[in-house]
Design an enzyme around this catalytic site. Structure first.
Site, PDB file in Angstrom:
ATOM      1  CG  ASP A  12      -1.886  -1.408   1.229  1.00  0.00           C
ATOM      2  OD1 ASP A  12      -2.133  -1.589   0.229  1.00  0.00           O
ATOM      3  OD2 ASP A  12      -1.925  -1.740   2.278  1.00  0.00           O
ATOM      4  CD  GLU A  13       5.040  -0.509   0.126  1.00  0.00           C
ATOM      5  OE1 GLU A  13       3.845  -0.685  -1.049  1.00  0.00           O
ATOM      6  OE2 GLU A  13       5.411  -1.220   0.592  1.00  0.00           O
ATOM      7  N   GLY A  16       0.843   2.113  -7.401  1.00  0.00           N
ATOM      8  CA  GLY A  16      -0.224   2.175  -8.434  1.00  0.00           C
ATOM      9  C   GLY A  16      -0.067   3.271  -9.151  1.00  0.00           C
ATOM     10  CB  THR A 127      -6.667 -10.422   1.460  1.00  0.00           C
ATOM     11  OG1 THR A 127      -6.149 -11.482   0.689  1.00  0.00           O
ATOM     12  CG2 THR A 127      -5.556  -9.336   1.612  1.00  0.00           C
ATOM     13  CD  GLN A 222       0.990  -8.703  -2.529  1.00  0.00           C
ATOM     14  OE1 GLN A 222       1.751  -9.388  -3.058  1.00  0.00           O
ATOM     15  NE2 GLN A 222      -0.356  -8.582  -2.875  1.00  0.00           N
ATOM     16  CB  THR A 299      -9.971  -6.143   2.721  1.00  0.00           C
ATOM     17  OG1 THR A 299      -8.945  -5.515   3.286  1.00  0.00           O
ATOM     18  CG2 THR A 299      -9.325  -7.532   2.080  1.00  0.00           C
ATOM     19  NE  ARG A 301      -7.938  -6.802   5.756  1.00  0.00           N
ATOM     20  CZ  ARG A 301      -6.732  -7.377   5.937  1.00  0.00           C
ATOM     21  NH1 ARG A 301      -6.513  -8.427   7.080  1.00  0.00           N
ATOM     22  NH2 ARG A 301      -5.922  -7.736   4.876  1.00  0.00           N
ATOM     23  N   PRO A 302      -9.124  -0.991   7.717  1.00  0.00           N
ATOM     24  CG  PRO A 302      -9.565  -0.695  10.113  1.00  0.00           C
ATOM     25  CD  PRO A 302     -10.175  -1.496   8.887  1.00  0.00           C
ATOM     26  NE  ARG A 303      -3.997   0.439   2.975  1.00  0.00           N
ATOM     27  CZ  ARG A 303      -4.423   1.381   1.806  1.00  0.00           C
ATOM     28  NH1 ARG A 303      -3.933   2.668   2.078  1.00  0.00           N
ATOM     29  NH2 ARG A 303      -4.559   0.671   1.002  1.00  0.00           N
ATOM     30  CG  ASP A 331      -0.488  14.647   0.013  1.00  0.00           C
ATOM     31  OD1 ASP A 331       0.261  13.741  -0.228  1.00  0.00           O
ATOM     32  OD2 ASP A 331      -1.586  14.293   0.204  1.00  0.00           O
TER      33      ASP A 331
END
Ligand code: IMP
Length: 422
Positions: A12-13, A16, A127, A222, A299, A301-303, A331
């Site tokens: 989740d860096e 994308g 997941t 990932q 998902t 889900r909160p990170r 930011d």
């Protein structure tokens, strides 16, 4: 130039967006591991696209996008992504390819993933998409691959063989009724028909004359600390998310990799269970999660959120051979009075500078922070590095010094234009 792009933290860096930016210069964009446990979000104008399997390079006309052999594919998810592209008028028919050798996620993999997780004493927080069981079958040499969908006889044999063993396990261990052969057989052969024109020997394609003269972007899913070998095992995913996985997962030999770019957030996040030395306390964690919209693209889900951890990021630079860095979500740190960078850990009074493999040490390690002055909200007027607030520039300079790699991109918003190139 063939570039591998990897996540340096726990996924989740914001890969994308960077992949999308780099895709513009590439001829081929290739996914090399993971499955629909990943989720890449790309914002184009008003429209937000979320990809779980198809390389986001598909949004760029003319780019050839491949799902490599190292990826595990849930065919239903792939079908939906292709339908979504069609719906949005994106022409992909002659430029989308799937490796014959990519393994298929079967219905029993998903159930097994979820059932195992409920039985585990120490939950991983997977997941639930069947990723682990699918890779386990691959290594166990009973997996079913894309190519098998094109040969009903072989597919039938393999499926029967799998169900014979798996249904026993489902019934005896999990009190689950098991799976019906005909239903899966018919459904998967339909997928085969749907994908037939895209399935090919992608290794051959990527090593062919045309691609040898082209630029290839290999996108990792990932992140380094979810890598099956180098991550915070067992709280990891089941594939090689590090740059080495790019060769195994595509058939492009190591000698053809020219550069590895690492992507990391200006702070740290992780989803699921496992050690996280720089994790924020509850209140500040919630504040930052909301500020950064840190909820899983897959998902929801909160990170979990925390300060930038230079210990793991340095390890990432080493393991992946990273020479350039893309720092994302800079930011989100705007408007904080102080910002912190973890430069080392402390355990039993000792200073630890390298990522510890001992699980207890990692779990109990206390971060040693360098504190720096924060900076005000910068809005969206910033378009060059020099326009960044001096304190923000000092923060980036410190990261560069600690990681011994050059920052070449800084992302300060989700749209394509909010990217600073240095
Ligand atoms: P699995 O990949 O579903 O088996 O999950 C294993 C671990 O990796 C869990 O902690 C997941 O939350 C995490 N994980 C898997 N894929 C991603 C991703 O794309 N981003 C962040 N975490 C992930």
């Amino acid at each position: 130039m063939n570039i591998v792009l990897v996540g340096m933290q726990w996924g989740d860096e914001g890969k994308g967006k960077i992949i999308d930016v780099l895709s513009e210069k590439a001829d081929y964009v290739v996914r090399y591991q993971g499955g629909n446990n990943a989720g890449h979000t790309v914002v184009v104008g008003e429209k937000e696209y979320i990809f779980h399997l198809i390389p986001s390079g598909i949004l760029h006309p003319g780019k050839i996008c491949c799902i490599g052999n190292g990826v595990v594919i849930d065919p239903e998810v792939l079908k939906k992504e292709l339908q979504e592209l069609e719906k949005n008028g994106i022409d992909f028919k002659n430029r989308f390819k799937i490796s014959t050798l990519a393994h298929l996620i079967m219905p029993y993999h998903k159930n097994l993933d979820q059932l195992r997780e409920t039985k585990r004493k120490n939950k991983i927080g997977t997941t639930g998409r069947g990723i682990g069981p699918c890779y386990a079958d691959k290594i166990n040499r009973c997996g079913i691959r894309m190519v098998d969908l094109l040969n009903p006889r072989i597919f039938s044999e393999k499926l029967k063989d799998n169900l014979k063993e798996k249904n026993e396990i489902f019934k005896k261990v999990y009190a689950h009724p098991g799976f019906n052969f005909q239903k899966i057989y018919r459904q998967y052969l339909e997928y085969g028909k749907l994908f037939k024109n895209y399935i090919c020997n992608t290794a051959l394609l990527l090593n062919g004359t045309d691609s040898k003269e082209s630029d290839i972007l290999l996108e990792g899913a990932q992140g380094t600390f979810l890598d099956i070998d180098f991550g915070t095992y067992p709280f990891v995913t089941s594939s090689s998310a590090t740059s080495g996985g790019a060769c195994i997962g595509t058939g492009i030999p190591p000698v053809r990799i020219d550069k590895v770019i690492g992507v990391c957030k200006a702070y740290t996040t992780r989803v699921g269970e496992g050690p996280f030395p720089t994790e924020f306390g509850e209140d500040f964690g919630k504040f930052m999660r909301d500020k950064g919209n840190e909820f899983g693209a897959t998902t929801g889900r909160p990170r979990r959120c925390g300060w930038f951890d230079a210990v793991i990021a340095r390890e990432s630079v080493m393991l992946n051979g990273i020479s350039e860095l893309a720092i994302t979500k800079m930011d989100i740190l705007d408007g904080l009075e102080k910002v912190k960078i973890c430069v080392a850990y402390k355990y039993k009074g000792k200073l630890i500078k390298n990522f510890p493999h001992d699980f207890e040490m990692l779990n109990k390690a206390k971060p040693v922070y360098k504190e720096m002055a924060g900076w005000p909200n910068q809005g969206d007027k910033v378009i060059t590095f020099n326009q960044l607030h001096p304190n923000a520039r000092a923060y980036l300079a410190e990261l560069q010094k600690l990681l011994k790699a050059k920052i070449t991109m800084v992302s300060i918003g989700s749209s394509r234009k909010s990217t600073i190139f240095i």
